[in-house]
Every structure is written in C-alpha cells, then in structure tokens.
Design an enzyme around this catalytic site. Structure first.
Site, mmCIF file in Angstrom:
data_model
loop_
_atom_site.group_PDB
_atom_site.id
_atom_site.type_symbol
_atom_site.label_atom_id
_atom_site.label_comp_id
_atom_site.label_asym_id
_atom_site.label_seq_id
_atom_site.Cartn_x
_atom_site.Cartn_y
_atom_site.Cartn_z
ATOM 1 N N CYS A 143 47.211 33.198 42.404
ATOM 2 C CA CYS A 143 46.307 33.816 41.427
ATOM 3 C C CYS A 143 46.994 35.009 40.767
ATOM 4 C CB CYS A 143 44.996 34.192 42.112
ATOM 5 S SG CYS A 143 43.661 34.492 40.952
ATOM 6 N N GLU A 181 44.684 30.396 50.643
ATOM 7 C CA GLU A 181 44.304 31.290 51.744
ATOM 8 C C GLU A 181 42.788 31.431 51.864
ATOM 9 O OE1 GLU A 181 45.044 32.241 48.813
ATOM 10 O OE2 GLU A 181 43.700 33.906 48.341
ATOM 11 N N HIS A 206 43.337 29.185 45.385
ATOM 12 C CA HIS A 206 43.564 30.053 46.548
ATOM 13 C C HIS A 206 43.659 29.248 47.858
ATOM 14 C CE1 HIS A 206 42.789 34.108 44.805
ATOM 15 N NE2 HIS A 206 42.145 33.410 43.891
#
Lengths: 274, 989
Positions: free
Chosen positions: A106, A237, A235
């Site tokens: 990002c 994560e 994302h």
C-alpha cells in the site's frame, strides 16, 4: 540450519501497519523482527545492512499531502544519515545490490514506485516509470479483492500461489504507466505479479468494484526483474488468521490466513539463499 | 520573494477530484457544468534562488508520470471560470506544512513558508452568479477560506494569478490587561458577552468577592497583582468554569416536579444517577471488580486481562462541525484520540467508533441563516472523520447515522476511541496518575496559535450570529501520529510521570487539572512555542490549538525525554514546574499574569439550583389503515434514511488496520450486510477480543426520555450480545446531547427539557444497574440549539450509549447474516404494540404514544442465555431488532446471507397486537432474530428455556423473502435482491 532471518519493519511519519507487518514476519518464521522508526536509521543507530528482509508498511507518509508517499520518497532520497557522510538512499541501493528482499504494501508500495525501486527496468532503481494515483472512484475504500497471480513472474514472494483474496484500503491505488511502452514492458518482462480479478479468479478485470481503483490492466502488484523487490496495493498482513476473512463465520477455512504465505515465501527464500 | 508553483494533470490523465467536483456541482447545486479540472497551487515565500524552483516543482511537489507544472505563470487554459480557493491567515494548512518540510529537506535550508490553494477550472454555460454560488456554496467555506473568481474572458494566459500570501500579521504586543470587576451588573454581563466567556453575572461576582478577600489580596500584591482581575485569570476561570468543563447542569441541585405535582430533589444527576450506578455495580462485583479508573481521568479504564487494560471515551464536536464540517469533525476525531491516549500512563489507540446525527441530505426547504446544507455537512463530516481516523491508523470499527430534521441547526458528531495499555510498566500500575512537586511541565506536539480560542465557552452557548471563527480548528493527524509514536516510546521507557491532553481550555485546563494532583504549578507562558507572533498571554493559555499533550516529567528524565523528542522530530518544550504551593501561578517572562488559589479555580464555582417539571406530552394516535401491500411497505421502510444501508460511508473508513478485525461493520455473503457490533483482537497472538457497540434512539424522546434512555442502553447492550459479547464484562459510556434545559427568556420550556434530562438519567441509573453495565466515563453537551433572528431549532434530546466489552474467544463470535438453507429462524423476545416514536409511524407522519419499554429483568435473562448458546456454537446468525423492528431484521438477515426465508408471523411471540403491520414493524426492545442449525434445535431451546422465544420460520435456498400473516395468508413475497437494492439505494453517493 538454524533460522537466522532478520527482518526490519520501517515506521514513522504516518506509517501505521507496522505492528501487523512485524507480526506477519514473526509468524512466517523470521528469527529477528525489529520495528524501526526512521529516525533510528537517520541517527545511524540502526542500519539496513543488518537485515535481510525490508518491510515498508502501509499508512499515510506525511499524510500523503503532496500525493501518496511523495514527501516520504523525498525524505529517503535527500535525508542524510547523521554525520552527513551517507544518504539513507545509499543503504537502500546496497540492500538491493546484496540480493536482499524488499516488500512494500500500500503506502510502502507507493513509496517504492515513487523512489523508482519498482519496476526498475534494467536494474535502474532510481528512475520513476509508473505511478500510483487517485482511484477512479475518487474515494478511499476498504474492500476485499480477488487477485490472480502471474505464475511466470519471477516474484519470490508469490511462489506456489495462483490466487489470493485480500483487502485493499487506499485512495490512491490506481497504477498508471508513463507510456504504453512501459506498460508493454511490464507485461513482457513479467513484472506484473498480481491482477484484480472476478470472484472466480478467471480473468483480470477492469470492472468496479472487483477492480477497486481502475488500475491499468488491473495491475495490483509488481516486482523488479529479480523478483526480490515486490510491491502491492492489497494488504497481505491484514489476513494472517481466518478470523480476518470477511466471511469466516460462513465458510470453513484453514487456520492461517492466505496473506501469511507471502511472508513465508520471503523468509524461506532468505533461509535458502542468503 | 514570493513564487507560485501550479501543478495540474497531463493531457489524458483522469482528474478524479475534478470529476467528483463536477458531480457535486450538478447534484448539489443543480448547475449544469460541462467540465471541471483542478490545479494545486503552492505559494512560497522565502529565500529561493536559481534553479531551486524547478527542483521543487519537479521533485516533491509533482508526479513526473501524470502531472505537469508551471512556475510563476498560470497553468489553466481554455476555461469559462476559474475559482481559486485558499485558506485565510492562521488556518491550519496541513499540506502547506508538509510541503515546507519537503522543500527544506530538498534545499537543505530553513525559512521557506508554503501556503496551498486549489484552482477549479470550470467549463460550460455558467453565469458569474452561478460561479459565485459554486464558490460559496460548495468549494469554499468562507469562515476559514477565501476565494477568487476569474472569468475566462478576462484571463490573460500570459499573466499569472496574483499571489496571495495568507501570512498572519498581528501586532506583537503580548500585554496583559487588568479588568475592574467593581462595576455594575450590566457592565459585568458586557464583559462576559464581548469576551465570549459564557459566564453569568453571579459567577463573575464570585470572582469579585474572591479578589476582595484580604488574604487573597495580600498574596496577590506580593506577586505584583492587585484587586483587579487579569485577563489571563478571567479567561482561565471562564474556561475552567464553563459548562463544557464543569458540567454545571449535571452537577446542579434540581427540584423535579412529576406529573402528579409531587416534588423530589436531586443533588447532582452525575453523582446520583451515573456515578451511583457504577459505584453499586463495583461493590456488587467485590473482588471481581474489573473497573480500574472511572470518571476521574480523560477516559475510563477497565481490566482486559492480567497484562492489559482497556480504555474508552466518546466525545462530541457538534458546534465546530456546524460551522466547518470537515475541520470540525476532523478535530473531533483526532481530539477524542487524545483522551484515551492521555489517560493513566497513556494507551495505544485501537479503535474508533463514530455516530453522526444529521438532517436529511435531501433537505429541500430554504436554509436558515448561517446554516450549511445538510448534504454539505454530511459529506464534510464524513470526510473529516475519514482523514482523522484513516491517517491516524486507527480502525473505525463501528458506528451509525441518525437522521432527524431538527439536527439542521446543530449536527451531532460523536467520536469515540478505545485504547489498550500494559497493566504495568516497569512494575508500576498504569491506570492512575500522580505528580510529585518539582516535576517539570512539558508541552509536546503542535504549536499554539489563535485557532481554537474559546472553544470551551463557545460550545457552552447556542450557535448564534456572532459565533467566533477562531473557535474552529483543523486537526492534523500526522503531527499527532508523530507525537503519539514518540510518546509511546517515552512511556515504555518510563520517562514521564503523567500525561494529559490539551483539549477544551488548552493549557489552562490541562496544566490546571494536572496541578490538582500535587497542589499547584508555576507556568511561564512566554516559553510556549507559537505558530506566529502576536498572541497575548491569555490566548496562549486557553488556545485549543490541536495535537498537543502536557506532561509531568521528573527533572532527572527531562534531558532524555527532550532528546528523544528531538530525534523523532517532535517539538517538546519546558513550560514550568509543578508545585505544592496551592496556587495556579502563571508568568509571562518575569511578570506574574495569573495567581489563583487552586481550590478557587476548581471548586470556587457556586452550584446551580434548577427547576424541572414533567408534563407527559400527548400525541395524536395514528389512524392509517393496514397496508394492502406489505411487500411495498417493507420496501418503503428499507429505504428510510434511518434504516437503509450506510455502506458508502463505512467503506471509506479503514476498519481493518492493525490487523485484528474479527467482526467487520459489513458482513455476509457479499460483504454488505449491516453488522450489529464490532469485534477486534487487539493482541495479535491472543484470541481474547474487544466488542464495541452503540445505542441511540432520539425519536423516543418526543414521548418520554426515560424510555428513550432505556432503549438506547438496551440497544447498545443487545448489539454487543448479538455478536457474542457478554454482560460479564461490558462497560458503558454515556454521551448526552441536549438542548438548553435551563429556563430563560430564550428557553421558556427549560423546565420541561430539564425534566427530560432528569428522566433520562433515572433510566440510566435503573438500566445500567440492572444489566450490571457500569458507565466508566461520559460526556455532555447541553446547548445544542440554534438561535438566529426569529428562528430557533433545538435538537431532540439525544443520548448515545456506547459499550466496550471483553469477548473471551473471538472464534465464537457470530454475524447477522443467514448462513444455510434449512436453518431455523427464531424470534427471541416479545413483540408488543410499541410503535410510539417508531419508523413505521414516522413514515405515516405520526409519533403516537406507546413508546417501547424495556423489561430489564427479562432482557437480562435472555441475554445471559443467548450468550450461553453462542458460546456453545449453536447460533448460526444473530441480528438485533431495532429501527423498523422485526420486518427489517428478518429481511436484512435473509439478504445479507443471500438466502430466502419463510417466516410465519402467527408464530411470533406477541402481546396485545392485532395488526400484522404493527407486529412486523413494532420496535419493542430486547429482541433478536437468530438462525440456528437444525441439529442444534433442542440444545438451543434448552439453553433458552424460560425465555420468550419461538421458531417462526426457516432459511430457504430460493431467493424469496416470504412472510405469512397471522391469518395464514402470504403477505410478503419479495426477491431478496430487490429488497437489498431498495435498502442500498438512498445513501449510495
């Protein structure tokens, strides 16, 4: 062989996904994971050299006030390490030359693109050729997207993966290339790692909201020609456990979230090669 | 030298901001514009030479792939109108600040000022009058911005736009004025009015008497002061004694007369309703008490587990949001962030929750003076909270929107934030605060400007014609993020003893309140870092400029603390010392400018004595017939603003950052069903979770605020229960937004409004106590009225009840969407004819009188049993029944799951209901729609035994939502996708 993978997660000036990025590195098996404030690098207290895996997490560097990650890129290019004999950027260049791994998610991806770290044709890591700009919708959006993975890409982070479901959370996620030649090169050299797709992962799509930002040719993530430098808007994560999945209460799914595999690949690669 | 750099998009690159602006001009203003482009303008002042401008323009300010730039010439071409919008002097310019830092780093020199503005380049058949409307009605808020309109015909492309530098230039004369209070009452009133002090004559007289006290006067003389009050002291007292800071109404002595004429006296609603319930619940919990710090700090603290505590606070930022929706709301969210951050030893922020109350964005009538259109407020507030929340990296996990025409005068912007803190740092408990005399006062974060002067007193009065512009601030989430990054490290190294935020009242409140922990302070206002020269000492003391925390640092840690701040590029300044002198002592350089007894400052304010009189209102009972087409009725209800999907707003808030999202605000097969509450996992290697929910139902206030409050509490609690929370550890935050309840010429019905407040508080006591859900903190905002000329608009009395609780294992959490065909549909709880204040009555233009009433005992039993069933994994889905009642909850359950449903109203447990539409849309409280796996039927019913529940239908694999009426006939047969579409449409912009 004992695990000796050392990961660094850079934070500060508006970065905000450092905690879960570090958690992902730990779950992936990295022996040492440090969240390092950029001031520690600038004061020479920490050096990129001491790590194998550099994570540039999401957030809003300097509020994205001059365009996403623009002021952040300006800092990395122009800031001196205390004492004035070295630029921070030189540490990045050496890190790459040493064959180490960088993952930008990002805002971290936006930073890499604006530094010229990606796609870095012909290993020129300082010339910007693509950008990430405002979504066609004109708004920040948090939504999950289906991603097809290019099996021919050299990306070490996505080895063995064909598809993945992850959230995007951005206002400036649309990839634009400098010209059609650059776009062509992204395709022919397999810099394109992942593309937004329909829910059956059958084809890359330009249709909103499956393609949440109007990114050219549905590109969601790209790597350099070595495959060791990788940036993506979604994302990984944010999906480390099944309870992160928006439909975990209605579908049976494995314990680990799919996003973790990207970090596992990175740690495994380092373990084997560095 | 002044230069302008203009940045625009290259040919062929989409300008989405321009496109968005075009849409708004067409949709909001009805002006048919053909094309809108945007150009970013950076005006620079400073020592810039040679090719440096080119480096700046092509470097940090523009993107070489998509943008082009022009230096000291205009970039715009071929247009009909050009509107340039920039800030007025002194208004926070975040982009300008970032640009300045980037330029300074690039050129390796200091002293370049950068101001930003934006050009809107318009093409189309637009008159000058239209262009004026576009500028003032959409693009610029003249309170904080200025604009310039240039006609394309007059435009000389070779000529640049004349640079405008919004530099603050004020005479730098930091003098302190002495004010003689020995004057007539009229003059005292004038002192209060001209200075926006919101003080009464009686309150000023208390100050006068204090100054006449011989001991006081003798001590003052020694410091160089006299019997006159200084402006610093007067302003400081006005802040500390404001309704905003002192909650005068909640602490007043109230004589309440009920409908039978009998009187009761309440000595402080705060002590006798809110705090009393919490105290009693804690006593009942005994050794298991999990509350750690309630009502004494910036936020409440409860125990999460042995290693961590949770912190929670909800604030409002209504008045500023009325004037500048974007800046007001942005400041609201980053402001409430500092509350949990500045509680105890400080907490890391883990979630935001926001509730907004607006008038309809489709409002068509003429707007009263100085009021912005509700759509502008809606979008401005939405965007302000988006920037504040997203850029701070705090997930916005839950919230809601409430619509009522009376929020036209003042929108309500509730912002809540939760935090987590280690239970101990270096062996010391973190939930309490202490200061040792000799500790150093340090202020850190942003600088002080004129922004936010009189915020506390301004919000303590109604919105009027002369409401001050300086009360509006614009928050800067990145400055705050840098500061919180730094302070969390300082906290973990135990470098400071105590922390608090600078909010309402600025340093006067933060240092003033901290000083009560040790008994005094000495503060030098001259040391405070300023944004620009020219502030007077009193302005420095009370400015509410944002992004600042005040700390007490032990002298031996000062150096390390300041070094760390410097390294992390955060400003930190020593302002003075905490003492035990009993005095609030402020200097400006060597001169004493304020010298007040701490006791007088904090406890000198006389209590108010107020009267309340309750006369139950009588509304007309509705007389509309039962609808012929219940399917259409359901669609009409689904498209009501208070019921329809809020997805477009929710999506624009990051609800997943920090990686612990478990129950998201949008759930179901297509990720678009409306969640009842949020569940997050703040510690990523643990399955212990936090549940967050809200309850709010202002429409019921038109009938009886007692039941309004009961319903708000019940709604918040049942939302938490619905996702898997439990009453075992659920804490509440009360947040009262009222219209002025003090009888006066302006408020002739003050006694009734105060009675409404008393009744709401009685319910708060009754229901929080009955549920064992203690309030741990709260807030009140008592002047939500608009008075300009003959127009007065008062909001409906509104209580937001928010809860934060612990969920032992997030893997047991449940969402509201139907899961599988064949699952059984249960209706839990009893439906009564309680449509007073309901959405169904409102749709027909009625209020009615039978407001929903909560039976706490029955509800608690049901909640405990349901928690048991959820923990055993027996519940496939669970959805609370609120606005629009059962019909809405059933339909939402079905379409969120992408499945059909057959439901038989004759099987729904009910009492005294004759009509199917009433059964379908009654808003009786404490009810759920739950779906249960067929194999779990017996076990589920066993656990719920003793409660009023019934299996009323089943989930089907076709896409039809079918309802049988009490007479057995099909009364609704609708495609779930049609229902969903109707529900998604109204606010999808």
């Amino acid at each position: 062989m004992a695990n000796r993978v050392r990961s660094i997660v850079i934070t500060g000036n508006g970065t905000n996904c450092e905690m879960e990025m570090a958690h992902a590195c730990r779950l992936a098996g990295s022996a040492k994971v440090d969240i390092v404030h950029i001031s520690e690098l600038l004061y020479g207290e920490k050096r990129l050299d001491d790590y194998h895996f550099l994570n540039l997490p999401g957030g809003f560097l300097d509020g994205d006030d001059l365009g996403s990650a623009k002021a952040g890129a300006n800092r990395i290019i122009h800031a001196d390490i205390k004492g004035g004999r070295e630029k921070l950027y030189a540490q990045f260049v050496k890190f790459i030359a040493d064959g180490k791994l960088i993952l930008g998610v990002c805002n971290g991806f936006q930073l890499m693109v604006k530094l010229g770290l990606l796609p870095a044709f012909d290993r020129d890591y300082s010339t910007q050729t693509v950008t990430l700009t405002f979504n066609d919708s004109g708004r920040f959006e948090d939504r999950w997207v289906y991603l097809r993975i290019n099996g021919d890409s050299p990306c070490v982070f996505t080895r063995g993966l064909e598809k993945i479901y992850l959230p995007v959370r951005n206002g400036e996620g649309k990839i634009v290339t400098k010209n059609p030649v650059i776009l062509e090169k992204l395709h022919t050299n397999n810099h394109i790692v992942m593309q937004y797709s329909d829910e059956n992962y059958e084809r890359a799509t330009m249709d909103y909201p499956d393609n949440p930002n109007g990114s050219v040719d549905a590109i969601a993530g790209i790597c350099d020609e070595t495959g060791r430098i990788f940036g993506l808007m979604p994302h990984p994560e944010a999906y480390l456990h099944y309870t992160n999945h928006p439909r975990w209460t209605r579908e049976i799914m494995p314990e680990d979230g799919a996003g973790l595999s990207i970090f596992r690949n990175a740690v495994d690669f380092i373990q084997r090669n560095l | 030298m002044i230069h302008r750099i203009e940045i625009g998009f290259k040919e062929g690159i989409r300008d989405v901001l321009g496109e968005k602006t075009k849409r708004k001009i067409i949709e909001h203003l009805g002006i048919d514009v053909a094309e809108v482009d945007t150009i970013e303008v950076y005006t620079m002042e400073g020592d810039i030479v040679g090719d440096e401008l080119g480096k700046i323009a092509s470097g940090p300010l523009s993107d070489p792939i998509i943008q082009k730039y022009a230096i000291d010439r205009g970039l715009a071409a071929r247009f009909d109108w050009l509107i340039e919008v920039g800030f007025r002097p002194g208004v926070t310019d975040n982009v300008g600040k970032t640009a300045r830092e980037a330029v300074e780093l690039l050129l390796n020199k200091k002293g370049v000022d950068v101001y930003t503005s934006r050009q809107y380049v318009l093409r189309g058949n637009i008159t000058r009058k239209d262009a004026e409307r576009i500028a003032s009605g959409l693009l610029a808020n003249e309170l904080i911005q200025r604009y310039e309109i240039i006609s394309g015909r007059e435009w000389n492309p070779a000529e640049e736009v004349r640079p405008y530098v919004p530099r603050v230039t004020i005479e730098d004369n930091p003098s302190t004025e002495e004010i003689d209070l020995d004057v007539s009452d009229e003059e005292l009133q004038e002192i209060s009015d001209t200075r926006v002090l919101a003080l009464t004559v009686d309150e000023i007289k208390v100050m006068r008497n204090y100054l006449h006290n011989e001991t006081v006067l003798n001590e003052r003389m020694k410091t160089g002061l006299n019997e006159k009050i200084t402006d610093v002291e007067l302003e400081c007292l006005a802040q500390s004694w404001s309704e905003h800071c002192k909650h005068k109404i909640f602490n007043s002595i109230i004589d309440y007369e009920d409908e039978n004429g009998s009187h009761t006296t309440t000595d402080s609603l705060f002590s006798n309703c809110i705090k009393k319930s919490t105290r009693e619940i804690r006593e009942d919990l005994g050794e298991d008490d999990w509350c750690l710090s309630v009502f004494v700090d910036n936020a409440g603290i409860i125990r999460f587990n042995d290693d961590y505590n949770l912190v929670f606070k909800v604030e409002t930022h209504n008045s500023p949001s009325a004037l500048d929706p974007y800046g007001g709301a942005l400041t609201g969210i980053v402001g409430v962030n500092r509350d949990p951050f500045g509680t105890g030893k400080g907490s890391k922020l883990i979630f935001n929750t926001d509730v907004f109350c607006f008038a309809s964005p489709f409002y068509k009538k003429p707007l009263p003076k100085r009021i912005l259109h509700p759509r502008r407020i809606y979008e401005g507030v939405r965007e302000g909270v988006e920037h504040g929340g997203n850029k701070s990296g705090i997930p916005t996990v839950n919230g809601c929107l409430v619509f009522d025409e009376r929020y036209l005068g003042k929108p309500l912007v509730y912002c809540g934030t939760g935090g987590i803190m280690p239970a101990r740092i270096l062996g010391e408990a973190t939930y309490s605060k202490e200061i040792v005399p000799g500790d150093i006062i340090i202020m850190t974060g942003g600088r002080i400007g004129k922004d936010g002067i009189h915020g506390a007193t301004f919000s303590s009065e109604e919105l009027h014609e002369d409401s001050p512009v300086t009360a509006v601030q614009i928050g800067d989430p990145i400055t705050q993020k840098k500061m919180t990054d730094f302070l969390l490290i300082a906290r973990d190294r135990n470098l400071y003893r105590t922390i608090t935020d600078n909010g309402a009242g600025g340093l006067s409140s933060s240092v003033g309140e901290m000083a009560t922990l040790c008994g005094g302070c000495e503060l030098d206002l001259k040391k405070a870092p300023l944004k620009y020269a020219g502030l007077k000492p009193w302005e420095i003391l009370i400015s509410e400029a944002q992004e600042r925390m005040s700390l007490a640092v032990p002298p031996e840690n000062c150096e390390e603390f300041l070094d760390l701040a410097g390294k992390m590029n955060v400003e930190a300044t020593i302002l003075g010392t905490f003492t035990d002198s009993g005095k609030f002592h402020a200097y400006y350089g060597d001169d004493t400018v304020a010298y007040l007894d701490m006791e007088f400052l904090h406890d000198g304010l006389p209590r108010m004595q107020l009267n309340a009189k309750w006369i139950p209102p009588q509304h007309k009972e509705p007389d509309f017939p039962e609808p012929d087409d219940m399917g259409q009725a359901l669609k009409d209800m689904l498209s009501r603003l208070n019921i329809c999907s809020k997805e477009s707003v929710v999506r624009q808030y990051d609800h997943e950052v920090q990686g612990g999202s478990v129950v998201k605000p949008l759930v179901g097969v297509a990720n678009d069903g409306p969640s009842d509450a949020a569940v997050i996992r703040p510690i990523l290697d643990s399955f212990e979770g936090v549940v967050v929910s809200n309850g709010i139902c202002p429409r019921y206030s038109d009938i009886d605020t007692y039941h309004m409050a009961a319903c708000a509490i019940d709604e918040a609690v049942r939302n938490a229960i619905a996702v898997g929370g439990s009453l075992a550890r659920l804490a509440g935050i009360d947040n009262f937004c009222w219209c002025d309840p003090v009888e006066s010429e302006k408020t002739p019905d003050g006694q009734y409004k105060l009675a409404q407040l008393v009744r709401a508080n009685r319910a708060l006591y009754d229901y929080t106590k009955a549920y064992g859900v203690p309030c741990i903190s709260g807030k009140d905002s008592m002047k939500n009225d608009y008075i300009i000329g003959e127009t007065k608009i008062s909001i409906p009395p509104t209580l937001l009840f928010s809860t934060m609780g612990k969920i032992e294992d997030v893997r047991k959490a449940v969402t509201m969407d139907a899961k599988k065909s064949g699952d059984l549909v249960y209706v839990l709880g009893e439906t009564r004819e309680e449509l007073g204040g309901s959405e169904w009555f409102a749709l027909h233009g009625f209020t009615g009188n039978n407001v929903p009433k909560v039976n706490a005992l029955k509800a608690k039993n049901l909640y405990d049993a349901l928690t048991g069933a959820i923990n055993k994994g027996l519940v496939a889905s669970c959805h609370d029944c609120s606005d629009g009642g059962l019909g809405i909850a059933l339909a939402e359950t079905a379409f969120a799951g992408g499945l059909g449903m057959d439901v038989d109203l004759s099987r729904v447990p009910r009492e005294g209901i004759e009509r199917d539409d009433y059964l379908f849309f009654s808003e009786s409280q404490s009810r759920f729609v739950a779906t249960v796996f067929p194999k779990s039927r017996e076990e589920f019913e066993g656990i719920l035994a003793g409660n009023i529940i019934a299996c009323a239908g089943k989930i089907t694999s076709n896409k039809t939502f079918r309802v049988y009426g009490t007479n057995g006939e099909t009364i609704v047969e609708e495609d779930i996708n049609d229902l969903k579409k109707v529900w998604q449409k109204p606010l999808n912009f």
